[in-house]
Scaffold this motif. Structure first.
Motif, mmCIF file in Angstrom:
data_model
loop_
_atom_site.group_PDB
_atom_site.id
_atom_site.type_symbol
_atom_site.label_atom_id
_atom_site.label_comp_id
_atom_site.label_asym_id
_atom_site.label_seq_id
_atom_site.Cartn_x
_atom_site.Cartn_y
_atom_site.Cartn_z
ATOM 1 N N LEU A 1 0.854 -1.188 0.000
ATOM 2 C CA LEU A 1 0.000 0.000 0.000
ATOM 3 C C LEU A 1 0.880 1.224 0.000
ATOM 4 N N ALA A 2 0.325 2.320 -0.416
ATOM 5 C CA ALA A 2 1.112 3.537 -0.570
ATOM 6 C C ALA A 2 0.202 4.744 -0.458
ATOM 7 N N PHE A 3 0.819 5.913 -0.322
ATOM 8 C CA PHE A 3 0.066 7.159 -0.350
ATOM 9 C C PHE A 3 -0.141 7.586 -1.802
ATOM 10 N N THR A 4 -1.247 8.245 -2.046
ATOM 11 C CA THR A 4 -1.593 8.656 -3.402
ATOM 12 C C THR A 4 -0.829 9.909 -3.817
ATOM 13 N N GLU A 5 -0.743 10.086 -5.119
ATOM 14 C CA GLU A 5 -0.156 11.322 -5.648
ATOM 15 C C GLU A 5 -0.987 12.531 -5.233
ATOM 16 N N LEU A 6 -2.296 12.332 -5.072
ATOM 17 C CA LEU A 6 -3.171 13.409 -4.618
ATOM 18 C C LEU A 6 -2.706 13.940 -3.264
ATOM 19 N N ASP B 1 8.834 14.915 3.062
ATOM 20 C CA ASP B 1 9.846 13.903 2.782
ATOM 21 C C ASP B 1 10.052 12.935 3.937
ATOM 22 N N VAL B 2 9.291 13.120 5.017
ATOM 23 C CA VAL B 2 9.201 12.106 6.068
ATOM 24 C C VAL B 2 8.024 11.182 5.772
ATOM 25 N N THR B 3 6.930 11.769 5.345
ATOM 26 C CA THR B 3 5.709 11.016 5.055
ATOM 27 C C THR B 3 5.884 10.104 3.846
ATOM 28 N N PHE B 4 6.592 10.586 2.839
ATOM 29 C CA PHE B 4 6.771 9.841 1.583
ATOM 30 C C PHE B 4 8.228 9.425 1.418
ATOM 31 N N LEU B 5 8.440 8.258 0.829
ATOM 32 C CA LEU B 5 9.772 7.815 0.430
ATOM 33 C C LEU B 5 9.854 7.976 -1.086
ATOM 34 N N TYR B 6 9.933 9.238 -1.511
ATOM 35 C CA TYR B 6 9.876 9.556 -2.937
ATOM 36 C C TYR B 6 11.169 9.159 -3.644
ATOM 37 N N GLU B 7 12.266 9.160 -2.895
ATOM 38 C CA GLU B 7 13.578 8.846 -3.456
ATOM 39 C C GLU B 7 14.415 8.132 -2.416
ATOM 40 N N ARG C 1 -5.120 17.901 8.931
ATOM 41 C CA ARG C 1 -5.258 16.594 9.579
ATOM 42 C C ARG C 1 -4.815 15.489 8.620
ATOM 43 N N LYS C 2 -5.225 15.593 7.363
ATOM 44 C CA LYS C 2 -4.868 14.564 6.393
ATOM 45 C C LYS C 2 -3.363 14.503 6.180
ATOM 46 N N LYS C 3 -2.711 15.651 6.163
ATOM 47 C CA LYS C 3 -1.270 15.671 5.920
ATOM 48 C C LYS C 3 -0.489 15.283 7.170
ATOM 49 N N GLU C 4 -0.832 15.872 8.283
ATOM 50 C CA GLU C 4 -0.091 15.626 9.528
ATOM 51 C C GLU C 4 -0.235 14.189 10.008
ATOM 52 N N LEU C 5 -1.426 13.619 9.892
ATOM 53 C CA LEU C 5 -1.730 12.320 10.498
ATOM 54 C C LEU C 5 -1.905 11.216 9.462
ATOM 55 N N ALA C 6 -1.349 11.400 8.285
ATOM 56 C CA ALA C 6 -1.552 10.452 7.188
ATOM 57 C C ALA C 6 -1.136 9.038 7.589
ATOM 58 N N GLY C 7 -2.039 8.103 7.386
ATOM 59 C CA GLY C 7 -1.760 6.704 7.658
ATOM 60 C C GLY C 7 -1.780 6.314 9.114
ATOM 61 N N GLU C 8 -2.268 7.193 9.980
ATOM 62 C CA GLU C 8 -2.224 6.945 11.426
ATOM 63 C C GLU C 8 -3.598 6.592 11.994
ATOM 64 N N PHE C 9 -4.449 5.959 11.186
ATOM 65 C CA PHE C 9 -5.691 5.329 11.640
ATOM 66 C C PHE C 9 -6.826 6.308 11.941
#
Length: 504
Positions: A306-311, A324-330, A441-449
């Protein structure tokens, strides 16, 4: 760190010591075992409490299903396997055999264990304050489980006594109205906040405290203020309750330190499930499932399930320190040393050939990294964070804005923005500020249930599904029934007094 390791080890190794009474009452009762003879002292009660906490340690791949049942049904998550249970969760295509159903039994198991502690502890003979503290811990956990059930399923049966009577009347209960369920949750959390320790030492990381109870209670009030109950008077209660957490917990200076396995147990974390690397049965599989292939951050190489969306990625400002903490873009390929960079064009990316979330694309998640685990994919030590202080600030911002107190709302919101390296927000319009808070909230807490439950209470599930890449791919259209999960088929088959949620 050693004290924290000691507590986590004790938590994980003591779970099944002294639990025979709880489990026998659930599954195989023997009339000659007397529970009163098992609970003799504080140590026995603590072992039973650890058994209640053990409910949080879902078996096998259930960490994946918990993540997909709470964060998955949103426009922020996309999955690799679009056609099965993963696709059902991420596209909001629920049915009564979807993987969410296992959490009905998980949470009721925890409730039954908590009920045992609540009933038996007064017979042990502990000093009054200590006795109430132990009961408060069990009542907090019972509230935690019921809060999940209420948000997932709506009206649910209330079981407030341990299962000792196996008659149909005792175990095949009908659904209680949602308002009654919330009344029990609030009563439990009020008792917990009045009787738990104010704080916990490092070697008790993961156990409930006053701040933990108040944070969850504030979240309960905020949920009740939104849909479906729309009890807007609860906003003021959320504020007064959450304000009690200020000064007890605080933001980490660096966003990355919140999740770094070397700084776990930091003061931003309010309630989490503590995991250990390289200890059989003590870790999480989520680091492996979320991990990108060929990185040193998961064992063996990350499954990219699973992954985070480009949106979600595109909603971040390029200067946002959280991105760049939330995503492992590189990242650097663990074997070749090549730089692996996500390709937003949809074509295969060298190094990401495992077949992760593509069409619609998904960017690897970067919050969980555990380079130390050499045991197995299920042995990662990243703690699963349920409540943290940034959530408290954003809940306060939301509640104050709904009360028409935009200035105070912005003050709390700006604490989160400042840590992210962003400018303060000066928006004065209530509706516009509401949308900004939702996005934060969506950005700060992404993937945290939190995502699905937030969408519920905001009334935003339909709008989310309209831009949800997996829902679009699977041609899943919004229906009002999707505001709740369906009761699991097996539960309905075993209890004729239960009714299914409308529309399923």
């Amino acid at each position: 760190m050693m004290m924290k390791y000691f507590y986590k080890t004790c938590l994980l190794l003591s779970l099944f010591i002294g639990l025979s009474a709880c489990e026998s009452l659930e599954e195989k009762p023997f009339s000659f075992i007397g529970v009163d003879n098992i609970y003799q002292n504080e140590d026995d009660v603590d072992k039973a409490l650890l058994g209640v906490y053990e409910t949080l340690f879902f078996p096998g791949v259930s960490d994946l299903w918990y993540t997909l049942s709470t964060s998955g049904p949103s426009e922020m998550i996309t999955v690799r396997l679009k056609g099965g249970g993963q696709g059902q969760m991420s596209s909001v295509d629920f049915n009564e055999t979807s993987p969410h159903g296992q959490f009905w039994s998980h949470f009721y198991r925890g409730i039954n264990r908590a009920n045992n502690v609540i009933k038996i502890t007064p017979s042990v003979g502990l000093e009054d304050g200590l006795e109430n503290a132990k009961i408060a811990e069990a009542r907090f956990l019972r509230a935690f489980f019921y809060f999940h059930l209420a948000r997932m399923f709506g009206d649910v049966p209330l079981q407030l006594e341990p299962t000792e009577d196996f008659s149909d009347e005792a175990i095949r209960k009908p659904r209680a109205p949602l308002t009654e369920v919330y009344a029990v949750i609030i009563a439990d959390l009020d008792f917990a906040a009045a009787n738990l320790p104010l704080t916990r030492p490092a070697n008790q990381f993961g156990r409930a405290s006053v701040a933990v109870a108040n944070t969850l209670l504030g979240k309960v009030y905020l949920q009740m203020a939104g849909l479906p109950l729309q009890q807007t008077e609860q906003y003021s209660k959320a504020i007064s309750t959450l304000e009690k957490v200020i000064g007890v917990h605080s933001l980490q200076e660096k966003y990355s330190d919140v999740f770094d396995i070397a700084t776990e147990g930091n003061n931003e974390i309010i309630f989490a499930r503590p995991n250990l690397s390289n200890v059989e049965g003590s870790g999480t599989v989520m680091t492996f499932f979320q991990g990108a292939p060929n990185t040193p951050f998961s064992f063996p190489i990350g499954q990219y399930q699973l992954a985070f969306t480009e949106l979600l990625y595109n909603s971040f400002d390029s200067m946002d320190l959280r991105r760049d903490v939330t995503f492992l873009y590189e990242y650097t390929h663990i074997n070749t040393g090549d730089t692996i960079r996500y390709n937003p064009g949809g074509e295969p990316t060298a190094g990401l050939q495992f077949g992760g979330p593509r069409k619609p694309n998904g960017i690897p998640i970067g919050k969980l990294k555990d380079p130390s685990n050499q045991l197995n994919p299920f042995g990662h030590g990243n703690d699963l964070i349920y409540l943290r202080y940034a959530d408290v600030l954003l809940m306060l911002a939301e509640a104050h804005n709904e009360m028409g107190e935009g200035g105070t709302s912005r003050d709390y919101l700006n604490e989160v923005l400042q840590r992210a390296g962003l400018d303060d927000e000066n928006e004065a319009d209530q509706n516009s500020l509401r949308e900004l808070i939702k996005l934060e909230r969506k950005k700060e807490l992404a993937g945290e249930f939190h995502e699905y439950f937030d969408l519920q209470r905001w009334g935003d599930l339909e709008a989310s599904m309209a831009v949800n890449p997996d829902a679009i791919l699977r041609n899943v259209a919004y229906e009002p029934k999707l505001e709740l999960y369906p009761l699991p088929r097996g539960v309905l088959e075993n209890n004729e007094n239960l009714t299914q949620n409308p529309g399923y």
